[in-house]
Design an enzyme around this catalytic site. Structure first.
Site, short mmCIF file in Angstrom:
data_model
loop_
_atom_site.label_atom_id
_atom_site.label_comp_id
_atom_site.label_asym_id
_atom_site.label_seq_id
_atom_site.Cartn_x
_atom_site.Cartn_y
_atom_site.Cartn_z
N ASP A 1 0.84 -1.21 0.00
CA ASP A 1 0.00 0.00 0.00
C ASP A 1 0.87 1.26 0.00
O ASP A 1 1.71 1.44 0.87
CB ASP A 1 -0.86 -0.05 1.27
CG ASP A 1 -1.78 1.16 1.44
OD1 ASP A 1 -1.98 1.90 0.47
OD2 ASP A 1 -2.31 1.32 2.56
N HIS B 1 -4.02 4.78 6.80
CA HIS B 1 -2.94 4.25 5.97
C HIS B 1 -1.57 4.54 6.59
O HIS B 1 -1.34 5.61 7.14
CB HIS B 1 -3.00 4.84 4.56
CG HIS B 1 -4.21 4.40 3.80
ND1 HIS B 1 -4.23 3.24 3.06
CD2 HIS B 1 -5.44 4.93 3.70
CE1 HIS B 1 -5.43 3.09 2.51
NE2 HIS B 1 -6.18 4.10 2.89
ZN LIG Z 1 -8.18 1.11 -0.03
ZN LIG Z 2 -9.15 0.54 3.20
#
Ligand SMILES: [Zn+2]
Ligand SMILES: [Zn+2]
Length: 564
Positions: free
Chosen positions: A201, A374
């Site tokens: 990510d 995130h």
């Molecule tokens: Zn996502």
């Molecule tokens: Zn997510």
């Protein structure tokens, strides 16, 4: 000679094709193929920009999966955010096997299938972290990660060429609200055994440091609960179950009843409560319809609409157009979410409406009322250090983030005296692994499909229908200017017909249409008039109705609203 059904993959090669989420935010999806078995990781959607009129959803182009017809054996989901599961109803018809995901993820998928009339409940297979499932040559292990919602996993996929790790979305929350910790140990174990490739990510690679835990917002909210004299309204993403838990706990502590306002909010809360992911003390929750029966100081409303979406709860409340919830002086409205790029204007407008009602607006730039889900740079580095992959493929992000993540990965690995080969792929790039190594080789069909849900179908058909409609019924452009300060019409509205042979009757019709425009504006509240999105839609509906009633025609109506 054996006639192979799948000539594209020679034995001994693994093909990984990102079909969405690389080079853009959202619609995350990836296909892995070995021999005649393909598995799909995630099936996300993306939401349109405000100028993509008539488009509700964007899903990845599914041509690649069509080409693999008959061999797509499983859909594997990392977590329940829309950019990972929103496209399941569109992807599932291309999959012959089960859908694997954690209990909460699958519970969020279920109503989507129902909405689309897809009967596939028996294909939803719940899995738990550290469990594995085997699909042909792939063994997929689920690894607990932390994020902004419960029950998220990363994947470790054993392939004949080695292990591939896909992080899904994550941050490293070391004090998770539900006590479910990021399984750093498992990442380390797999890393020491040797990992062929890491797909990670990249969303927050451009933020330094650590993202921080979901519990960080408690302090700011404690302050807000203490100082708010009237009603407290908090707008958040309807998937932010952790945020809701923080707010519910504080409401219990500060003696406020809690109402969940907005359809997606109410639905997700129901699912989360039923499965035990959200704990609400008995007697605390009230219906949105009952909000008005309690004194403001006794109520907390958790609502949708943090992005200023015109149909969602908060923007309606802001223009005093919600069925049950009103706000006024003494009330406080908190935006507990980040502004998704593209939504800034709509959000700012909603805030101004709220301010006009006398309520106070609090955003995450004023108080720490939101924390990202995130991982920031240091967490991303940590995962790279633990996994020590031979190949690194940054995913989830625009090109600038993917390339920054690549740079960081090289730096981390060279710091360990190792090298890593980075494969900077985009949607549709075929990442090919074989005995010789890995490289980008060839292109698979990839792109975006625009979905208009009100008419069920792709906008390809829609465009055709519009064209047919315009050919048969003509087009009417309504031009009007509204003073943004006063909400008053400036000058004479104009109706510009195209595709009409204007006879005397039509001429009268268009003059009458101008009156309809005037009336529509006159009968709208000042706040509606200041809201371009709302007003445009209203004018469109009124004019269509007028033309149909008066002439039996259905011209395409295009309102052009100028704010002066
Ligand atoms: Zn996502
Ligand atoms: Zn997510």
């Amino acid at each position: 000679m054996n006639q192979s059904v799948v000539p594209s993959v020679s034995p001994g090669a693994l093909e990984v094709v990102p079909l969405g989420g690389l080079g853009e935010f959202g619609m995350n999806m990836m296909a892995l193929t070995w021999g005649d078995t393909t598995i799909v990781i995630d099936a996300g959607v993306m939401f349109p920009d405000p100028d993509q009129l008539g488009v509700d959803l964007i899903v990845p182009d599914l041509t690649w999966l069509e080409q693999k017809r008959g061999q797509v054996k499983a859909l594997v989901l990392t977590h329940g955010h829309e950019d990972h599961i929103g496209g399941v109803p569109y992807v599932l018809p291309h999959v012959e096997g089960p859908v694997y995901g954690t209990a909460f993820t699958l519970a969020l998928v279920e109503p989507k299938l129902e909405e689309h009339g897809i009967d596939a409940k028996d294909r939803l297979k719940p899995v738990k972290p550290r469990e594995s499932v085997t699909v042909g040559p792939f063994t997929i292990e689920f690894i607990r990660v932390t994020h902004s919602m419960p029950d998220c996993v990363a994947l470790a996929i054993e392939t004949p060429l080695g292990t591939i790790i896909h992080t899904g979305d994550f941050k490293i929350d070391q004090t998770p609200l539900d006590g479910e910790h990021f399984d750093l140990h498992r990442f380390a174990e797999l890393g020491s055994r040797g990992v062929l490739a890491l797909f990670a990510d990249s969303t927050n690679i451009d933020r330094r440091g650590f993202t921080g835990s979901e519990v960080e917002v408690i302090e700011a909210f404690e302050e807000i609960f203490t100082s708010t004299e009237g009603k407290l309204v908090v707008a958040a993403f309807s998937s932010s179950i952790y945020r809701m838990q923080v707010l519910v706990d504080l409401a219990a502590q500060f003696d406020r009843k809690v109402a969940f306002v907005g359809r997606s909010m109410a639905r997700n809360v129901e699912i989360a409560q039923r499965l035990g992911y959200l704990r609400v003390p008995v007697g605390l929750q009230i219906k949105d319809a009952d909000v008005g029966t309690f004194p403001g100081q006794d109520v907390l409303c958790i609502t949708t609409g943090s992005q200023g979406e015109p149909q969602a709860a908060l923007p309606r409340i802001a223009i005093d157009d919600h069925r049950f919830v009103r706000i006024g002086p003494d009330d406080v409205v908190v935006f507990s979410a980040r502004a998704i790029p593209g939504n800034e204007k709509a959000i700012a407008r909603t805030m101004s409406h709220i301010a006009r009602r006398g309520a106070e607006v609090i955003t995450d730039s004023m108080k720490h009322v939101h924390v990202s889900g995130h991982a920031s740079a240091e967490e991303l580095k940590l995962v790279i250090s633990l996994v020590r992959p031979r190949y690194f493929v940054p995913v989830h992000g625009e090109y600038r983030q993917l390339s920054q993540h690549a740079r960081v990965a090289r730096r981390v690995m060279s710091g360990q005296g190792r090298s890593v080969e980075v494969l900077l792929a985009g949607d549709g790039d075929v990442v090919r692994f074989d005995q010789e190594g890995a490289r980008l080789e060839g292109k698979a069909p990839a792109g975006r499909v625009l979905i208009d849900m009100t008419r069920a179908g792709e906008v390809g058909d829609e465009v055709l229908r519009d064209r047919r409609n315009v050919a048969a019924e003509g087009i009417v452009v309504a031009v009007l200017a509204i003073n943004q300060q006063t909400g008053v019409l400036v000058g004479e509205p104009e109706i510009i017909p195209r595709g009409f042979v204007v006879d005397r009757e039509d001429d009268a019709l268009f003059r009458e249409a101008v009156l309809v425009l005037r009336e529509t504006v006159a009968s709208s509240s000042v706040e509606e008039r200041a809201d371009q999105g709302l007003m445009t839609e209203k004018i469109r509906v009124e004019l269509r109705r007028f033309f149909k009633k008066r002439s039996g025609r259905r011209p395409l109506v295009l309102p052009v609203l100028m704010e002066i």
